[in-house]
Design an enzyme around this catalytic site. Structure first.
Site, PDB file in Angstrom:
ATOM      1  N   GLU A 132       0.857  -1.194   0.000  1.00  0.00           N
ATOM      2  CA  GLU A 132       0.000   0.000   0.000  1.00  0.00           C
ATOM      3  C   GLU A 132       0.893   1.244   0.000  1.00  0.00           C
ATOM      4  OE1 GLU A 132      -3.908  -1.847   2.257  1.00  0.00           O
ATOM      5  OE2 GLU A 132      -2.586  -0.555   3.417  1.00  0.00           O
ATOM      6  N   GLU A 217      -2.922   0.512  -3.818  1.00  0.00           N
ATOM      7  CA  GLU A 217      -2.261  -0.754  -3.513  1.00  0.00           C
ATOM      8  C   GLU A 217      -1.858  -1.438  -4.808  1.00  0.00           C
ATOM      9  OE1 GLU A 217      -4.113  -3.255  -0.530  1.00  0.00           O
ATOM     10  OE2 GLU A 217      -3.676  -5.076  -1.672  1.00  0.00           O
ATOM     11  N   ARG A 340     -10.452  -9.050  10.310  1.00  0.00           N
ATOM     12  CA  ARG A 340      -9.366  -8.128   9.966  1.00  0.00           C
ATOM     13  C   ARG A 340      -8.841  -7.338  11.176  1.00  0.00           C
ATOM     14  NH1 ARG A 340     -11.359  -9.298   4.935  1.00  0.00           N
ATOM     15  NH2 ARG A 340      -9.919  -8.983   3.206  1.00  0.00           N
ATOM     16  N   ARG A 362      -0.632  -9.313   9.193  1.00  0.00           N
ATOM     17  CA  ARG A 362      -1.080  -7.955   8.846  1.00  0.00           C
ATOM     18  C   ARG A 362      -0.306  -6.831   9.533  1.00  0.00           C
ATOM     19  NH1 ARG A 362      -6.068  -7.810   6.516  1.00  0.00           N
ATOM     20  NH2 ARG A 362      -6.720  -5.908   7.583  1.00  0.00           N
TER      21      ARG A 362
HETATM   22  N1  GLN Z   1      -4.607  -0.007   5.195  1.00  0.00           N
HETATM   23  C1  GLN Z   1      -4.882  -1.061   6.149  1.00  0.00           C
HETATM   24  C2  GLN Z   1      -3.645  -1.337   7.010  1.00  0.00           C
HETATM   25  O1  GLN Z   1      -3.073  -0.412   7.478  1.00  0.00           O
HETATM   26  C3  GLN Z   1      -5.400  -2.303   5.465  1.00  0.00           C
HETATM   27  C4  GLN Z   1      -6.694  -2.088   4.741  1.00  0.00           C
HETATM   28  C5  GLN Z   1      -7.011  -3.160   3.745  1.00  0.00           C
HETATM   29  O2  GLN Z   1      -6.166  -3.776   3.131  1.00  0.00           O
HETATM   30  N2  GLN Z   1      -8.253  -3.377   3.509  1.00  0.00           N
HETATM   31  O3  GLN Z   1      -3.249  -2.440   7.273  1.00  0.00           O
HETATM   32 MG    MG Z   2      -5.147  -6.186  -0.435  1.00  0.00          MG
HETATM   33 MG    MG Z   3      -5.033  -3.271   1.304  1.00  0.00          MG
HETATM   34 MG    MG Z   4      -4.703  -7.933   3.028  1.00  0.00          MG
END
Ligand code: GLN
Ligand code: MG
Ligand code: MG
Ligand code: MG
Length: 471
Positions: A132, A217, A340, A362
């Site tokens: 990202e 991304e 998440r 993550r």
């Molecule tokens: N930007 C988010 C992070 O900081 C992730 C969001 C996503 O991938 N949906 O991890």
């Molecule tokens: Mg992704």
């Molecule tokens: Mg993402």
């Molecule tokens: Mg992901």
């Protein structure tokens, strides 16, 4: 792209290359370069390398009194630089000068050591990071002198005040409205096109991200450890240069803006047998997520060492402004299928697909040094597998909303809240890294990062003036 030294020499001729940019990565993870004439290349160049590096000015490299170093090109990473004429780039391995062998704090050396270690134990691993970033029109900084304060103003093409033809992304609704609401598709597509045509990438997808103005991304096909880290460095290099061509800036800092999503580098990881015939993460008979016992142990290893890993995968002062509740970034050490708010997810898009079974970690963000990050993730996972560390039950509730007592009952810990706290953890929990991370590298890394934390801690932030001017 060339697959060996001979092909690389031919590549230089065929493409009429006159200059070659020798590239490598410093300890904090930034790409460095020195440019030499293509005519200096011959059969020996890929063995002997080039004595072109003064390591004394590179962060985390050498002392002023022992600074002559050698850069040895890796032929498989040679590509033309399409935004210049007659110039190629090649990634390199760093050696001490004077025949003293491989430089032990070259991040790529650590990645190669990690690959060697897993192979000795009978494994191969694959990594797939989701990169990202933000793309801004301009950032005005006012930090040149210590006396001048620390103000900044960000201008983004997609901001409400920008002349954007009347379209505006609503707060946190950037994910996925089509253009003309998304106004950065041109730059993303130019970047993935460049990566595909010139740098040997297989792109899986590129899209706008959740943050309101300027976030995107790029995802590329998973690969082996060192190769994936090379690709992270290449992707960042290409996107920054494509953006610069449009007079914009691409940044991979984890949290450039308060109150909106930050920038992560979720890392997909799977462990295979050395011959790559069997994905050890996969068990079709597992009801929950087709995740094997070995996969669970790998998760156990990463969760156990998550707090120490933070110092490597979330390695900047700014990283800890991202790791807060409410922005899809992880805060707690738990695992789950599609939750998440957990630090590890077991993606379950498909059933019955051995090849696709992996875990998604993550916590990492792209301010990390990818060579060190992937090596550390592998070592934590292998520690879990070797010691059979049980990760406990998955947590499928929103962990942000659990009470502290409930979290305690479930054995969920919080990630460190600052770089200093993460470094304390790394200093007390690093045995699992030792087979790959030599102590010279770890010591210099911790010193550099302590310095960074200390310097930033001494700067009054503009928001402090807002809060405390009336004191
Ligand atoms: N930007 C988010 C992070 O900081 C992730 C969001 C996503 O991938 N949906 O991890
Ligand atoms: Mg992704
Ligand atoms: Mg993402
Ligand atoms: Mg992901």
């Amino acid at each position: 792209m060339p697959s060996n030294a001979e092909e690389a020499l031919k590549f230089l001729k065929d493409n009429k290359i006159e200059w070659v940019d020798l590239q490598f990565t410093d300890l904090p993870g930034r790409l460095q370069h020195v440019t030499i004439p293509a005519s200096d290349f011959d059969e020996n160049s890929f063995k002997e390398g080039f004595g072109k590096l003064d390591g004394s000015s590179i962060r985390g490299f050498t002392m002023i009194y022992e600074s002559d170093m050698i850069l040895q090109p890796i032929p498989q990473t040679m590509s033309i630089i399409p935004w210049m004429n007659g110039v190629a780039r090649v990634l390199t391995k760093v050696y001490w000068g004077g025949g003293k062998g491989r430089f032990e704090r070259d991040p790529r050396f650590i990645a190669e050591e990690a690959e060697r270690t897993q192979e000795e134990q009978g494994y191969t691993s694959f990594f797939g990071p989701e990169l990202e970033f933000f793309i801004f029109d301009r950032v005005d900084l006012d930090v040149a002198l210590p006396q001048s304060g620390t103000g900044y103003k960000i201008y983004a093409r997609e901001s409400p005040w920008h002349d954007n033809g009347g379209f505006m992304i609503r707060y946190k609704e950037g994910y996925y409205p089509a253009p003309p609401i998304d106004q950065l598709m041109d730059i993303r597509v130019e970047a993935v096109d460049t990566l595909t045509k010139y740098f040997g990438f297989i792109i899986e997808a590129t899209h706008h991200e959740v943050a309101t103005a300027g976030q995107g991304e790029i995802d590329f096909r998973f690969s082996t450890l060192a190769d994936t880290a090379d690709k992270v460095q290449t992707l960042k290099y290409v996107l920054k240069n494509v953006a610069a061509k449009h007079n914009m800036v691409a940044t991979f800092m984890p949290k450039p803006m308060y109150g909106d999503n930050g920038t992560g580098m979720h890392t997909h990881f799977s462990l295979w047998t050395k011959d790559t015939k069997k994905n050890l993460m996969y068990d079709p008979n597992d009801e929950y997520a087709e995740i094997s016992q070995t996969g669970r142990y790998a998760i156990g290893g990463i969760l156990t060492h998550a707090r120490a890993l933070s110092a490597i995968v979330s390695p900047t002062v700014n990283s800890y402004r991202r790791l807060v509740p409410g922005f899809e970034a992880p805060v707690y050490t738990a695992w789950s299928k599609s939750n998440r708010s957990a630090i590890i997810r077991v993606p379950s898009y498909y059933r019955g697909m051995e090849k696709a079974k992996r875990i998604e970690y993550r916590a990492p963000d792209p301010s990390t040094n990818p060579y060190l990050a992937f090596s550390a993730i592998l070592m934590a996972a292998l520690d879990g597998v070797n010691k059979k560390i049980d990760p406990g039950d998955p947590v499928d509730e929103n962990i942000y909303h659990l009470t502290p007592d409930k979290r305690k009952e479930l054995g969920i810990r919080e990630l460190p809240r600052s770089l200093d706290e993460a470094l304390d953890e790394l200093e007390s929990d690093n045995e699992f890294l030792k087979p790959v991370f030599n102590s010279s590298m770890l010591n210099v890394y911790v010193d550099l990062k302590r310095d960074e934390a200390k310097t930033l801690q001494m700067y009054p932030h503009p928001m402090e003036l807002y809060y405390y001017m009336d004191s």
